[in-house]
Design a protein around this motif. Structure first.
Motif, PDB file in Angstrom:
ATOM      1  N   ILE A  32      -1.360  61.387 -37.001  1.00  0.00           N
ATOM      2  CA  ILE A  32      -0.078  61.553 -37.662  1.00  0.00           C
ATOM      3  C   ILE A  32       0.394  60.156 -38.012  1.00  0.00           C
ATOM      4  O   ILE A  32       0.327  59.252 -37.189  1.00  0.00           O
ATOM      5  N   MET A  33       0.859  59.994 -39.230  1.00  0.00           N
ATOM      6  CA  MET A  33       1.414  58.710 -39.661  1.00  0.00           C
ATOM      7  C   MET A  33       2.903  58.884 -39.896  1.00  0.00           C
ATOM      8  O   MET A  33       3.336  59.900 -40.451  1.00  0.00           O
ATOM      9  N   ALA A  34       3.656  57.904 -39.480  1.00  0.00           N
ATOM     10  CA  ALA A  34       5.113  58.033 -39.550  1.00  0.00           C
ATOM     11  C   ALA A  34       5.756  56.733 -39.985  1.00  0.00           C
ATOM     12  O   ALA A  34       5.164  55.653 -39.885  1.00  0.00           O
ATOM     13  N   TRP A  35       6.969  56.862 -40.449  1.00  0.00           N
ATOM     14  CA  TRP A  35       7.827  55.718 -40.737  1.00  0.00           C
ATOM     15  C   TRP A  35       9.079  55.840 -39.867  1.00  0.00           C
ATOM     16  O   TRP A  35       9.667  56.916 -39.740  1.00  0.00           O
ATOM     17  N   PHE A  36       9.445  54.716 -39.277  1.00  0.00           N
ATOM     18  CA  PHE A  36      10.677  54.594 -38.520  1.00  0.00           C
ATOM     19  C   PHE A  36      11.469  53.432 -39.093  1.00  0.00           C
ATOM     20  O   PHE A  36      10.936  52.603 -39.816  1.00  0.00           O
ATOM     21  N   ARG A  37      12.715  53.361 -38.740  1.00  0.00           N
ATOM     22  CA  ARG A  37      13.525  52.211 -39.124  1.00  0.00           C
ATOM     23  C   ARG A  37      14.442  51.842 -37.973  1.00  0.00           C
ATOM     24  O   ARG A  37      14.766  52.667 -37.119  1.00  0.00           O
ATOM     25  N   GLN A  38      14.848  50.574 -37.992  1.00  0.00           N
ATOM     26  CA  GLN A  38      15.662  50.072 -36.898  1.00  0.00           C
ATOM     27  C   GLN A  38      16.661  49.057 -37.392  1.00  0.00           C
ATOM     28  O   GLN A  38      16.294  48.124 -38.124  1.00  0.00           O
ATOM     29  N   VAL A  39      17.896  49.254 -36.992  1.00  0.00           N
ATOM     30  CA  VAL A  39      18.960  48.295 -37.239  1.00  0.00           C
ATOM     31  C   VAL A  39      19.167  47.516 -35.950  1.00  0.00           C
ATOM     32  O   VAL A  39      19.090  48.089 -34.848  1.00  0.00           O
ATOM     33  N   SER A  40      19.423  46.251 -36.078  1.00  0.00           N
ATOM     34  CA  SER A  40      19.601  45.404 -34.902  1.00  0.00           C
ATOM     35  C   SER A  40      20.624  45.997 -33.946  1.00  0.00           C
ATOM     36  O   SER A  40      21.728  46.374 -34.348  1.00  0.00           O
ATOM     37  N   GLY A  41      20.244  46.110 -32.687  1.00  0.00           N
ATOM     38  CA  GLY A  41      21.146  46.626 -31.674  1.00  0.00           C
ATOM     39  C   GLY A  41      21.118  48.130 -31.519  1.00  0.00           C
ATOM     40  O   GLY A  41      21.813  48.679 -30.657  1.00  0.00           O
ATOM     41  N   LYS A  42      20.322  48.804 -32.343  1.00  0.00           N
ATOM     42  CA  LYS A  42      20.232  50.259 -32.270  1.00  0.00           C
ATOM     43  C   LYS A  42      18.795  50.690 -31.998  1.00  0.00           C
ATOM     44  O   LYS A  42      17.855  49.914 -32.154  1.00  0.00           O
ATOM     45  N   GLU A  43      18.648  51.938 -31.593  1.00  0.00           N
ATOM     46  CA  GLU A  43      17.323  52.467 -31.319  1.00  0.00           C
ATOM     47  C   GLU A  43      16.557  52.695 -32.626  1.00  0.00           C
ATOM     48  O   GLU A  43      17.149  52.880 -33.689  1.00  0.00           O
ATOM     49  N   ARG A  44      15.235  52.684 -32.491  1.00  0.00           N
ATOM     50  CA  ARG A  44      14.386  52.957 -33.638  1.00  0.00           C
ATOM     51  C   ARG A  44      14.573  54.419 -34.054  1.00  0.00           C
ATOM     52  O   ARG A  44      14.534  55.317 -33.223  1.00  0.00           O
ATOM     53  N   GLU A  45      14.749  54.631 -35.344  1.00  0.00           N
ATOM     54  CA  GLU A  45      15.119  55.939 -35.875  1.00  0.00           C
ATOM     55  C   GLU A  45      13.973  56.523 -36.704  1.00  0.00           C
ATOM     56  O   GLU A  45      13.403  55.831 -37.557  1.00  0.00           O
ATOM     57  N   PHE A  46      13.673  57.785 -36.473  1.00  0.00           N
ATOM     58  CA  PHE A  46      12.649  58.474 -37.241  1.00  0.00           C
ATOM     59  C   PHE A  46      13.092  58.633 -38.701  1.00  0.00           C
ATOM     60  O   PHE A  46      14.243  58.965 -38.981  1.00  0.00           O
ATOM     61  N   VAL A  47      12.153  58.398 -39.621  1.00  0.00           N
ATOM     62  CA  VAL A  47      12.429  58.565 -41.044  1.00  0.00           C
ATOM     63  C   VAL A  47      11.586  59.694 -41.636  1.00  0.00           C
ATOM     64  O   VAL A  47      12.112  60.620 -42.241  1.00  0.00           O
ATOM     65  N   ALA A  48      10.264  59.598 -41.470  1.00  0.00           N
ATOM     66  CA  ALA A  48       9.373  60.595 -42.073  1.00  0.00           C
ATOM     67  C   ALA A  48       8.019  60.524 -41.389  1.00  0.00           C
ATOM     68  O   ALA A  48       7.663  59.499 -40.810  1.00  0.00           O
ATOM     69  N   ALA A  49       7.273  61.623 -41.478  1.00  0.00           N
ATOM     70  CA  ALA A  49       5.926  61.644 -40.925  1.00  0.00           C
ATOM     71  C   ALA A  49       5.069  62.617 -41.717  1.00  0.00           C
ATOM     72  O   ALA A  49       5.579  63.549 -42.356  1.00  0.00           O
ATOM     73  N   MET A  50       3.768  62.385 -41.661  1.00  0.00           N
ATOM     74  CA  MET A  50       2.834  63.281 -42.325  1.00  0.00           C
ATOM     75  C   MET A  50       1.522  63.304 -41.560  1.00  0.00           C
ATOM     76  O   MET A  50       1.182  62.338 -40.869  1.00  0.00           O
ATOM     77  N   THR A  51       0.802  64.402 -41.664  1.00  0.00           N
ATOM     78  CA  THR A  51      -0.541  64.424 -41.147  1.00  0.00           C
ATOM     79  C   THR A  51      -1.409  63.582 -42.072  1.00  0.00           C
ATOM     80  O   THR A  51      -1.100  63.429 -43.259  1.00  0.00           O
ATOM     81  N   TRP A  52      -2.473  63.024 -41.542  1.00  0.00           N
ATOM     82  CA  TRP A  52      -3.290  62.128 -42.366  1.00  0.00           C
ATOM     83  C   TRP A  52      -3.837  62.851 -43.592  1.00  0.00           C
ATOM     84  O   TRP A  52      -3.930  62.271 -44.673  1.00  0.00           O
ATOM     85  N   ARG A  53      -4.156  64.132 -43.443  1.00  0.00           N
ATOM     86  CA  ARG A  53      -4.680  64.869 -44.586  1.00  0.00           C
ATOM     87  C   ARG A  53      -3.581  65.320 -45.528  1.00  0.00           C
ATOM     88  O   ARG A  53      -3.849  65.843 -46.606  1.00  0.00           O
ATOM     89  N   GLY A  54      -2.331  65.144 -45.119  1.00  0.00           N
ATOM     90  CA  GLY A  54      -1.217  65.403 -46.015  1.00  0.00           C
ATOM     91  C   GLY A  54      -0.780  66.839 -46.141  1.00  0.00           C
ATOM     92  O   GLY A  54       0.057  67.156 -46.982  1.00  0.00           O
ATOM     93  N   GLU A  55      -1.298  67.721 -45.275  1.00  0.00           N
ATOM     94  CA  GLU A  55      -0.940  69.129 -45.432  1.00  0.00           C
ATOM     95  C   GLU A  55       0.444  69.456 -44.893  1.00  0.00           C
ATOM     96  O   GLU A  55       0.992  70.510 -45.192  1.00  0.00           O
ATOM     97  N   ARG A  56       1.001  68.530 -44.132  1.00  0.00           N
ATOM     98  CA  ARG A  56       2.347  68.764 -43.610  1.00  0.00           C
ATOM     99  C   ARG A  56       3.110  67.459 -43.593  1.00  0.00           C
ATOM    100  O   ARG A  56       2.574  66.419 -43.212  1.00  0.00           O
ATOM    101  N   LYS A  57       4.372  67.541 -44.004  1.00  0.00           N
ATOM    102  CA  LYS A  57       5.257  66.371 -44.009  1.00  0.00           C
ATOM    103  C   LYS A  57       6.618  66.789 -43.477  1.00  0.00           C
ATOM    104  O   LYS A  57       7.072  67.908 -43.737  1.00  0.00           O
ATOM    105  N   VAL A  58       7.246  65.894 -42.752  1.00  0.00           N
ATOM    106  CA  VAL A  58       8.593  66.157 -42.253  1.00  0.00           C
ATOM    107  C   VAL A  58       9.455  64.927 -42.506  1.00  0.00           C
ATOM    108  O   VAL A  58       8.955  63.795 -42.562  1.00  0.00           O
ATOM    109  N   TYR A  59      10.755  65.173 -42.651  1.00  0.00           N
ATOM    110  CA  TYR A  59      11.695  64.100 -42.970  1.00  0.00           C
ATOM    111  C   TYR A  59      12.942  64.221 -42.111  1.00  0.00           C
ATOM    112  O   TYR A  59      13.367  65.316 -41.744  1.00  0.00           O
TER     113      TYR A  59
END
Length: 129
Positions: A32-59
């Motif tokens: 599974i590949m994902a993107w997260f983001r983080q603002v200084s002083g805050k926890e890392r936040e989930f942005v999006a993820a997908m299976t490597w084959r691309g059959e499923r994506k979540v945001y």
């Protein structure tokens, strides 16, 4: 798995950016590949993820309809296309990989940063108002 993220920058509100994450190493078909983001002083936040084959994506709800995660079949690169950017999207963005194959995107666990065992360096995205 080694991950290298790039493509951040400064953009005005309403603009677009595309982040890239190049993956190298072992076969990724169970990943599974994902993107997260983080603002200084805050926890890392989930942005999006997908299976490597691309059959499923979540945001995350905050980016749904504006961001799109995808993969290039040729060069093992995962992209995050970000449109209609808002100042609140300003953060350091990280790509991450889950390499054990123990999770599926149907599980809410895959929105947790501690599930991912491979991380790229962050790339700064700044959206000006």
């Amino acid at each position: 798995v080694q991950l290298q993220a790039y493509g951040g920058g400064l953009v005005q509100a309403g603009g677009s950016l595309r982040l890239s994450c190049v993956a190298s190493g072992r076969s990724f078909r169970s990943y599974i590949m994902a993107w997260f983001r983080q603002v200084s002083g805050k926890e890392r936040e989930f942005v999006a993820a997908m299976t490597w084959r691309g059959e499923r994506k979540v945001y995350a709800d905050s980016v749904k309809g504006r961001f799109t995660v995808s993969r290039d079949n040729v060069d093992n690169t995962v992209y995050l296309q970000m449109n209609s950017l808002k100042p609140e999207d300003t953060a350091v963005y990280y790509c991450a990989g889950e390499t054990s194959g123990s999770y599926t995107l149907t599980s809410s666990l895959t929105r947790r940063a501690d599930v991912y065992n491979s991380w790229g360096q962050g790339t700064q995205v700044t959206v000006s108002s």
